[in-house]
Scaffold this motif. Structure first.
Motif, PDB file in Angstrom:
ATOM      1  N   GLU A 252       0.857  -1.184   0.000  1.00  0.00           N
ATOM      2  CA  GLU A 252       0.000   0.000   0.000  1.00  0.00           C
ATOM      3  C   GLU A 252       0.897   1.238   0.000  1.00  0.00           C
ATOM      4  N   GLN A 253       0.850   1.984  -1.077  1.00  0.00           N
ATOM      5  CA  GLN A 253       1.733   3.127  -1.257  1.00  0.00           C
ATOM      6  C   GLN A 253       0.975   4.440  -1.321  1.00  0.00           C
ATOM      7  N   PHE A 254      -0.059   4.507  -2.133  1.00  0.00           N
ATOM      8  CA  PHE A 254      -0.718   5.775  -2.409  1.00  0.00           C
ATOM      9  C   PHE A 254      -1.635   6.221  -1.270  1.00  0.00           C
ATOM     10  N   GLY A 255      -2.117   5.273  -0.468  1.00  0.00           N
ATOM     11  CA  GLY A 255      -2.902   5.677   0.685  1.00  0.00           C
ATOM     12  C   GLY A 255      -2.064   6.466   1.677  1.00  0.00           C
ATOM     13  N   GLY A 256      -0.855   5.974   1.937  1.00  0.00           N
ATOM     14  CA  GLY A 256       0.060   6.702   2.815  1.00  0.00           C
ATOM     15  C   GLY A 256       0.508   8.021   2.216  1.00  0.00           C
ATOM     16  N   MET A 257       0.682   8.056   0.889  1.00  0.00           N
ATOM     17  CA  MET A 257       1.087   9.299   0.239  1.00  0.00           C
ATOM     18  C   MET A 257       0.004  10.369   0.367  1.00  0.00           C
ATOM     19  N   LEU A 258      -1.256   9.965   0.163  1.00  0.00           N
ATOM     20  CA  LEU A 258      -2.347  10.929   0.268  1.00  0.00           C
ATOM     21  C   LEU A 258      -2.480  11.455   1.693  1.00  0.00           C
ATOM     22  N   ALA A 259      -2.275  10.589   2.674  1.00  0.00           N
ATOM     23  CA  ALA A 259      -2.318  11.038   4.070  1.00  0.00           C
ATOM     24  C   ALA A 259      -1.182  12.015   4.362  1.00  0.00           C
ATOM     25  N   ALA A 260       0.018  11.737   3.817  1.00  0.00           N
ATOM     26  CA  ALA A 260       1.150  12.645   4.017  1.00  0.00           C
ATOM     27  C   ALA A 260       0.912  13.985   3.331  1.00  0.00           C
ATOM     28  N   ILE A 261       0.283  13.956   2.149  1.00  0.00           N
ATOM     29  CA  ILE A 261      -0.020  15.193   1.424  1.00  0.00           C
ATOM     30  C   ILE A 261      -1.048  16.028   2.181  1.00  0.00           C
ATOM     31  N   GLU A 262      -2.072  15.382   2.706  1.00  0.00           N
ATOM     32  CA  GLU A 262      -3.083  16.109   3.483  1.00  0.00           C
ATOM     33  C   GLU A 262      -2.484  16.690   4.762  1.00  0.00           C
ATOM     34  N   LYS A 263      -1.497  16.006   5.322  1.00  0.00           N
ATOM     35  CA  LYS A 263      -0.831  16.529   6.503  1.00  0.00           C
ATOM     36  C   LYS A 263       0.039  17.731   6.145  1.00  0.00           C
TER      37      LYS A 263
END
Length: 441
Positions: A252-263
């Motif tokens: 799982e890569q993009f779920g963590g990326m989206l969370a990091a972007i929102e942060k």
């Protein structure tokens, strides 16, 4: 293209996005609503856009999504070569030189086989390792010419052999790390791909809200969730065969990326995103956006660079209304231009015009004087110190001669002869006074 039609140009940088009710904003919304006829620009082909508009044959294929980051800026220092080792390492080296100096002096002084203790075996001119000579031997061992004449006793030679091994290792380590330190400014970024960017936490990253990059990451997150649900069902149905839910094989890569972007928070526009990237001198912030726009700004700002290769590649194409009468004619003209390689020549011409001096500066980049200036300063300091020492020696010698003229010996015989002759070598040697012997020894 010469198609003999009149047109009215409407400019906008907002291609639009789809709302929850299915309608579109921006240029795509105007085209779908029949308010404009054609969109010509950096418009990528997507399945959602094709639901409301039609695309002609793509005219530009070298596009996609890229990552832009600032080149790491390393502080300039005249004494950068001194930063190869940390302070405690330099102190340890000085301590080793001091300890070796003392040990050579002690071993040469107390060993019964040293040149100073066996005067009948060794010649008078044989090197005597006083504190001064021991110190210069320890220091000059770091130079290519070496320390000079060795001690005669076995114990001191064993110490010198161990010391030389230490010198070789220190010099090899210093040389290797100095080369790395002087070329570290040419290294762009330790992160080389989108996957590596998603796995680390030092470099923050974001996207322009509702941009192609933002939509891509959201869609990939949804795809990851769907794949996980499918795997969950498969694992439950085939649990008897040893499959478990936690054995999910897809990372799982993009779920963590989206969370990091929102942060990190989105940026409202590409211009603000680029400015934010430029402001982070430590290369701790990156922007995920259209690869062509990134390429243009990299050639505009030499401080920028990319991470990895473009991904999620989609072509640029001209958009028309669904069922437009211009579709076939525009497609035919585009194919004719592709046959004569018009777009390839236009692509080369455009990027050659916009190309800045960044490439030539990077090719000619070498080790600057600011990085090695401390070496020259140290050499000049040594020259200045030697001149000062010469002045001190001359002044001391003159004063010593004056004192010797006024000095009257208590005996008639000459206690301090100025000149003696070495019969064995046939050379004249000036014998130093007792005070000179004490100072210069």
């Amino acid at each position: 293209m010469d198609m003999d039609f009149d047109y009215k140009l409407v400019t906008s940088y907002d291609f639009g996005r789809r709302l929850r009710n299915g309608t579109w904003t921006g240029l795509v919304g105007l085209l779908a609503g029949g308010k404009i006829d054609i969109i010509v620009g950096a418009l990528t082909v997507t399945s959602k856009r094709e639901e409301v508009i039609d695309f002609i044959t793509p005219y530009f294929l070298h596009t996609g999504i890229g990552i832009v980051i600032r080149r790491p800026s390393h502080g300039k220092s005249l004494f950068k070569f001194m930063t190869v080792f940390r302070g405690e390492v330099w102190l340890s080296i000085l301590s080793a030189i001091t300890a070796t100096t003392l040990m050579i002096w002690l071993l040469d002084k107390y060993s019964p086989y040293s040149s100073r203790n066996i005067t009948n075996k060794y010649h008078k001119r044989c090197r005597k390792f006083s504190l001064k000579e021991s110190f210069w031997f320890a220091v000059t061992s770091f130079t290519p010419q070496g320390g000079g004449e060795l001690p005669n006793c076995l114990s001191a030679r064993i110490l010198v052999g161990a010391y030389w091994i230490f010198v070789v290792l220190v010099l090899a380590t210093f040389t290797a790390n100095l080369a790395a330190f002087l070329t570290v400014e040419q290294i762009e970024s330790p992160v080389k791909s989108l996957e590596q960017l998603s796995k680390q936490s030092r470099i923050k990253y974001t996207v322009v809200k509702n941009s192609i990059a933002h939509t891509y990451i959201k869609n990939m997150k949804i795809a990851e969730e769907m794949l996980y649900k499918m795997w969950e069902k498969i694992a439950i149905n085939y649990s008897c065969h040893g499959l478990e839910v936690w054995d999910y094989p897809v990372k799982e890569q993009f779920g963590g990326m989206l969370a990091a972007i929102e942060k990190t928070k989105f940026v409202p526009s590409f211009k603000e995103g680029i400015q934010k990237v430029l402001m982070n001198e430590d290369a701790g912030f990156s922007l995920i956006h259209d690869a062509v726009e990134i390429k243009y700004h990299i050639q505009k700002y030499c401080k920028l660079t990319t991470i990895g290769e473009p991904f999620a590649k989609r072509p640029y194409a001209i958009a028309v209304q669904q069922g437009s009468r211009w579709t076939q004619e525009l497609a035919r003209r585009l194919l004719e231009l592709q046959k004569i390689r018009f777009f390839e020549s236009l692509h080369l011409k455009y990027w050659n015009i916009t190309k800045s001096k960044c490439n030539s500066l990077q090719e000619n980049e070498g080790i600057s004087l600011q990085s090695l200036g401390g070496v020259f300063i140290a050499t000049l300091s040594g020259l200045l110190l030697s001149v000062i020492s010469l002045c001190v020696e001359v002044i001391f010698k003159k004063r010593n001669k004056i004192n010797m003229k006024t000095f009257k010996p208590p005996f008639k015989q000459n206690v301090y002869p100025d000149l003696i002759t070495d019969k064995e070598f046939g050379l004249g040697f000036i014998k130093k006074t007792v005070l000179e012997e004490f100072i210069f020894q």
